[in-house]
Enzyme design. Sequence first.
Site, PDB file in Angstrom:
ATOM      1  N   CYS A 143       0.819  -1.204   0.000  1.00 38.95           N
ATOM      2  CA  CYS A 143       0.000   0.000   0.000  1.00 38.95           C
ATOM      3  C   CYS A 143       0.858   1.262   0.000  1.00 38.95           C
ATOM      4  O   CYS A 143       1.331   1.670  -1.049  1.00 38.95           O
ATOM      5  CB  CYS A 143      -0.997  -0.033   1.166  1.00 38.95           C
TER       6      CYS A 143
ATOM      7  N   HIS B 166      -3.513  -4.685   0.429  1.00 35.58           N
ATOM      8  CA  HIS B 166      -2.822  -5.251   1.598  1.00 35.58           C
ATOM      9  C   HIS B 166      -2.879  -6.781   1.540  1.00 35.58           C
ATOM     10  O   HIS B 166      -3.803  -7.384   2.101  1.00 35.58           O
ATOM     11  CB  HIS B 166      -3.491  -4.786   2.889  1.00 35.58           C
TER      12      HIS B 166
ATOM     13  N   GLU C  94      -1.259  -8.880   3.122  1.00 36.33           N
ATOM     14  CA  GLU C  94      -1.030  -9.520   4.431  1.00 36.33           C
ATOM     15  C   GLU C  94      -2.318 -10.029   5.081  1.00 36.33           C
ATOM     16  O   GLU C  94      -2.291 -10.984   5.848  1.00 36.33           O
ATOM     17  CB  GLU C  94      -0.291  -8.571   5.391  1.00 36.33           C
TER      18      GLU C  94
HETATM   19  N1  GLN Z   1      -1.700   6.732   3.380  1.00 35.81           N
HETATM   20  C1  GLN Z   1      -1.850   6.058   2.123  1.00 35.81           C
HETATM   21  C2  GLN Z   1      -3.240   6.238   1.543  1.00 35.81           C
HETATM   22  O1  GLN Z   1      -4.136   6.631   2.242  1.00 35.81           O
HETATM   23  C3  GLN Z   1      -1.537   4.580   2.282  1.00 35.81           C
HETATM   24  C4  GLN Z   1      -2.542   3.847   3.063  1.00 35.81           C
HETATM   25  C5  GLN Z   1      -2.071   2.515   3.572  1.00 35.81           C
HETATM   26  O2  GLN Z   1      -0.889   2.211   3.524  1.00 35.81           O
HETATM   27  N2  GLN Z   1      -2.964   1.719   4.064  1.00 35.81           N
HETATM   28  O3  GLN Z   1      -3.454   5.988   0.398  1.00 35.81           O
END
Ligand code: GLN
Length: 534
Positions: A386, A511, A513
């Site tokens: 992400c 994500h 994970e």
């Molecule tokens: N802060 C970034 C966004 O909002 C990444 C979010 C995250 O890593 N879950 O897109």
Amino acid sequence: MAKNGTKYIFVTGGVLSGLGKGITAASIANLLKARGLRVNLQKCDPYLNVDAGTLNPREHGECFVTKDGAEADLDLGHYERFIDEEMTSVSSLMSGRVLLKVIQDERAGKYAGDDVQIIPHLTAAIQDYIEQAGAGFDVHIVEIGGTVGDYESLSFVEAIREFSMRAGKENCLYVHVVYMPYLGASQEFKTKPAQNSVRDLRGLGIAPDVLMARSEKPAPESVKNKLSLFCGVEKEAIALLPNARSIYGVPLELEDTGIADVIAHRLDLKVSKPNLKDWREVVKRTTTDFSDTVTVGVVAKYMDNQDTYMSVFEALRAAAWWSDVSVDIRWIDSEQLDKEGMDVAAAIIGCDGVVVPGGFGTRGLEGKIKVAQHALKSKVPYLGLCLGLQMAVVAAARNAGIEGATSTELDSASPDQVIHVMADQKGKELTGGTMRLGNYPCVIEKGTAAYSCYKSTEIDERHRHRYECNNAYREKYESWGIKASGLSPDGQLVEMIEAIDHPFFVASQFHPEFKSRPNRPHPMFSGFIKSLKK
Ligand code: GLN
């Protein structure tokens, strides 16, 4: 039978917090699933937040995301990993959500002039949520967060007490998890705190059917006599649970206590012989000392709470077990790397590869970009999750000479925002539950590193982000040495990127994970770990 045929198990905790109630609930679920039952789980948290999305991960740990986009307590991650089933939003219930519902109903006139009260209205609303989550399952396990006696969890405790009248006593079972300290001076396990806690629970109208006594070290069977007499729970319904070597070993230890059969019998469940063959293999792997070890640097902001990156760590471990290596996880402080003149190569020395996990806010972002720049140039294996994808794109742009390349999250005035805010997200930055959340499909291009991991062109993964790749720069990617290897089906959103001509540099906007399992490691994590093997 209950109206909908579901049996309910309520798990409360006493004496102190952090006893592993979530693991205990998940382990009971594991053993019942192994007996052929359909099991669901639900976590009730006394916070006034509506969901976990707005909680600080430093204090509360990771925010787990379900496939239907709920931002939930990290215990849902344990649940998924222990029963290998995907939870949904009904599995996470915070006080804020119930209160909001009751108040909204009051405003909508649904109480028809009644005084709206904690009892019966709030407790009935809690029970409705519990019943809804349990519908369609043989067994529904409900974990009550906090410690019995806490002021803030009283309405949940009262709701589960009342629940046995709604669903029938024979369909409800109460499990209380307590702590037994060991007193070195007298060389004995002390049961008094457990007794007091059971008394507190009884004072609230609940007599526990099953007692799980947690301790640091194994306690002698004889303490059961005392616990049984003073807590009023039959000996056969008491399980002693010392710390396990691996959390995944807890179901097997519980199985050895015979408690799952007691639970099945008391709830009159039709069960088959437990099939724990696969789980035994998982536990064997989690406790094997492999001769090879790979070292992974996790570039992180929250250095003092392991729980913040719980699913990432579990996914790394699972991938390692199934690749026959041990994994040594090191923390790299991204905020330190933010500072000018910090030597990235020196900071990650000894690491075979690096992971840049998800995150929010500006602190540590420059450090993460520097790590990604270094990983690209020096061909250090890199896994970006992400935020880790976003920082990798910024890094590639900077390496290609666009010095001001950045993300809107870091600098909203820069002319080169290669990561920017999604069109429908503008203005919502401070609101809860408004990000791109939950499962979305991604189409992977054949012949890419992403494809080598997944061996499939169509995948579904969980998301939680506000920012995304700015399409205005996408044509430049190849000249920056990267490639968008996974896209949304309409081609509009970049879901995965990778470095061209690199041993392993793969990052995703989602994500992965959250979908890793101890018995089924995630392909991206396996690909990363395999690239580190010497
Ligand atoms: N802060 C970034 C966004 O909002 C990444 C979010 C995250 O890593 N879950 O897109």
